[in-house]
Design an enzyme around this catalytic site. Structure first.
Site, PDB file in Angstrom:
ATOM      1  N   GLY A   1       0.800  -1.189  -0.098  1.00 51.82           N
ATOM      2  CA  GLY A   1      -0.049   0.082   0.164  1.00 51.82           C
ATOM      3  C   GLY A   1       0.862   1.139   0.046  1.00 51.82           C
TER       4      GLY A   1
ATOM      5  N   GLY B   1       0.554  -8.758  -4.330  1.00 55.64           N
ATOM      6  CA  GLY B   1       0.556 -10.206  -5.069  1.00 55.64           C
ATOM      7  C   GLY B   1       1.845 -10.330  -5.965  1.00 55.64           C
TER       8      GLY B   1
ATOM      9  N   GLY C   1       6.157  -2.936   3.212  1.00 53.19           N
ATOM     10  CA  GLY C   1       5.738  -3.300   4.531  1.00 53.19           C
ATOM     11  C   GLY C   1       6.155  -4.643   4.880  1.00 53.19           C
TER      12      GLY C   1
ATOM     13  CB  THR D   1       3.491  -0.020   7.047  1.00 53.32           C
ATOM     14  OG1 THR D   1       2.241  -0.080   7.344  1.00 53.32           O
ATOM     15  CG2 THR D   1       4.477  -0.444   8.227  1.00 53.32           C
ATOM     16  CB  ILE D   2       0.505   4.526   7.449  1.00 52.25           C
ATOM     17  CG1 ILE D   2      -0.852   3.517   6.800  1.00 52.25           C
ATOM     18  CG2 ILE D   2       1.052   5.471   6.445  1.00 52.25           C
ATOM     19  CD1 ILE D   2      -1.928   4.537   6.642  1.00 52.25           C
ATOM     20  CG  ASP D   3      -1.338  -0.491   8.781  1.00 53.31           C
ATOM     21  OD1 ASP D   3      -1.626   0.687   8.356  1.00 53.31           O
ATOM     22  OD2 ASP D   3      -1.732  -1.579   8.369  1.00 53.31           O
TER      23      ASP D   3
ATOM     24  N   GLY E   1      -5.130   0.299   9.782  1.00 53.84           N
ATOM     25  CA  GLY E   1      -4.463  -0.323  10.726  1.00 53.84           C
ATOM     26  C   GLY E   1      -5.505  -1.663  10.850  1.00 53.84           C
TER      27      GLY E   1
ATOM     28  CD  GLU F   1      -7.883  -0.637   7.456  1.00 49.70           C
ATOM     29  OE1 GLU F   1      -8.551  -0.644   6.690  1.00 49.70           O
ATOM     30  OE2 GLU F   1      -6.596  -0.617   7.550  1.00 49.70           O
TER      31      GLU F   1
ATOM     32  CE1 TYR G   1      -7.027   2.597   0.202  1.00 48.98           C
ATOM     33  CE2 TYR G   1      -9.483   3.181   0.676  1.00 48.98           C
ATOM     34  CZ  TYR G   1      -8.103   2.160   0.400  1.00 48.98           C
ATOM     35  OH  TYR G   1      -8.582   0.665   0.436  1.00 48.98           O
TER      36      TYR G   1
END
Ligand SMILES: Nc1ncnc2c1ncn2[C@@H]1O[C@H](COP(=O)(O)OP(=O)(O)O)[C@@H](O)[C@H]1O
Ligand SMILES: O=P(O)(O)OC[C@H]1O[C@](O)(COP(=O)(O)O)[C@@H](O)[C@@H]1O
Ligand SMILES: [Mg+2]
Length: 480
Positions: free
Chosen positions: A88, A152, A176, A205-207, A251, A309, A366
């Protein structure tokens, strides 16, 4: 006391120095000019103080410190580097690309750098992009990635064939947790084939779900951006009677991003409830979310709820038809918990007829990850990129570069991919958040036992006193 008292300790020579009336300072000296200005301890002046508990724990692991090396294993004109971005979007991707290109050109005189188009599958199914400092000059001002990305399509053999066929000998992989897993298998295959190809991972990653490292790039920008949405939710909710501002943040498995965001907001007392994937919650009955909302609205007249989320997915599966769909990378596709919980809250209060509420739902997900990186992330991305370049040029491979306890380090892939970084809900960070919001913990005694984490070795924050070129950095530890 105006004297110095010297004694030998296990660490070195301890000197207690002080002038009349002052408490003495505790200076510990060791080999090669090592000086520790230590804090006082009760045993310094209370004789024979018994130790009540003495846990013997491992000394902690260390990682190799990142940075330039005296020994370089690639000639400038021999290097053929490539860069790929996967997974992402995240603020700062373009900055890292730019700084790898500029670092290779300006620090090592490397002239051949390729961009792989569209993630891992771009190695074998797309054209490449020639990258020069001129091409990447102002890309850091844009969000997204100029190389494109995908999920993928990780075919290890085809990727390594492509690396071999193109004569690539340095591979910079930005992504990520999934991407780092992919990078690890690419490294394994390269090693199996005995190729002189360095593989370096740069975590994005923003997570903030990548373990060991202090934080991933883009996280700061994302937190800042999320704050705008939460501010809006606050303004909306306080402007109307019984207003509820509900914000959904990203997240999927980890509430790290979320909790950090919530902690910042608590400083300005804007947040009343933070729901994350790691902490299951329930809606109805005593101790449930509806009861808490009612209480909070009675006390305050308005409230802000932030939900990740990935939170409450088990509740959604119970009430909606559960789908077990996955994205092309194998990540579980989530149902929209924001819309679902908004509807459930509205239904509850309209059914109950005791209180009418005004709920405003904001989904900035987003928008948050598509922005360009902020100044602090730009600096961070530059350091990461330069460290990656130094590591590859020095012949290191199979590593992810990132700060650990504030020091940039080279971390072997296997440590990065062995688990996910999650909020430990029996830990102090989550406890602080609960006590600041006053939200229910939603935890039963069984949950506590289930979540109690395995004991980790204590923090070892001693300074880096290695005199060699290859310095070591302390293992990650729990701080907070
Ligand atoms: N276990 C794995 N082995 C090999 N490749 C993987 C693995 N997990 C993910 N990948 C690949 O890494 C890329 C990015 O993974 P993804 O989970 O979508 O994003 P992120 O890296 O941001 O977590 C995808 O191309 C995916 O195929
Ligand atoms: O772009 P997609 O496929 O909709 O994915 C959304 C997911 O991407 C993320 O923003 C980032 O996830 P990754 O770091 O794994 O790419 C998650 O927070 C979110 O669940
Ligand atoms: Mg991921």
């Amino acid at each position: 006391m105006d004297c110095s008292v010297g004694s030998n300790s296990t660490n070195g020579f301890v000197e207690l120095m002080g002038t009349s009336g002052d408490a003495p300072r505790k200076i510990v000296t060791g080999d090669a000019g090592y000086v520790l200005e230590d804090v006082p301890h009760l045993t310094d002046y209370v004789p024979d103080l018994p130790i009540v508990v003495h846990k013997s724990s491992p000394r902690g692991r260390h990682f190799r410190r990142a940075g330039p090396r005296q020994k370089v294993y690639f000639e400038s004109d021999e290097v053929h580097a490539c860069i790929v971005t996967c997974g992402g979007l995240c603020p700062g991707l373009n900055t890292v690309i730019r700084e790898i290109v500029c670092g290779l050109y300006h620090m090592y005189g490397v002239k051949k750098v390729l961009g792989i188009d569209g993630g891992y599958r771009g190695f074998y199914s797309r054209n490449t992009i020639t990258l020069t400092p001129k091409v990447v000059n102002d890309i850091h001002k844009r969000g997204g990635t100029v190389l494109g990305t995908s999920r993928g399509g990780h075919n290890t053999a085809k990727i390594v064939d492509s690396i071999q066929d193109r004569g690539i000998n340095q591979v910079y992989i930005i992504g990520g947790d999934g991407t780092q897993r992919g990078a690890s298998v690419i490294y394994e295959e390269i090693r199996r084939r005995g190729l002189k190809v360095a593989v370096a991972g740069i975590p994005k990653t923003i997570d903030n779900d990548i373990p060991v490292i202090d934080k991933s790039f883009g996280f700061d920008t994302a937190v800042e951006e999320a704050q705008r949405a939460i501010n809006a939710a606050h303004v909306e909710s306080e402007s109307i009677e019984n207003g509820i501002g509900l914000v959904k943040l990203m997240g999927r498995d980890s509430g790290k991003f979320h909790t950090n965001q919530c902690m910042r907001l608590l400083q300005v007392e804007m947040l009343d409830c933070c729901l994350i994937p790691e902490s299951p919650f329930y809606l109805e009955g005593p101790g449930g979310l509806f009861e808490y909302i009612e209480k909070r609205l009675k006390e305050n007249g308005h409230m802000v709820i932030v939900i990740a989320e990935g939170a409450g997915q088990e509740l959604l599966s119970e009430s909606l038809h559960s789908s077990n769909q996955k994205d092309p990378s194998g990540n579980k596709l989530l149902q929209d918990v924001g819309l679902w919980i908004s509807q459930r809250i509205k239904d509850h209060f309209s059914r109950q007829k005791k209180m009418s509420i005004n709920l405003k739902y904001i989904d900035p997900t987003y928008m948050i990850r598509a922005v360009p990186s902020n100044a602090s992330d730009n600096v961070y991305c530059t350091l990461l990129a330069q460290s990656a370049v130094h590591g590859a040029m020095a012949g290191y491979t199979g590593f992810t570069v990132a700060p650990v306890n504030g020091r940039h380090s080279y971390i072997p892939f296997y440590r990065i991919i062995e688990r996910q970084n999650k909020v430990v809900i029996t830990d102090r960070m989550w406890a602080r958040l609960l006590s600041s919001t006053n939200q229910p913990s939603f935890m039963t005694a069984k949950d506590v036992i289930e979540y109690t984490r395995e004991e980790e070795p204590p923090a070892q924050m001693s300074d880096d006193n290695s005199s060699s070129d290859d310095k070591l950095v302390n293992k990650e530890t729990l701080t907070g």
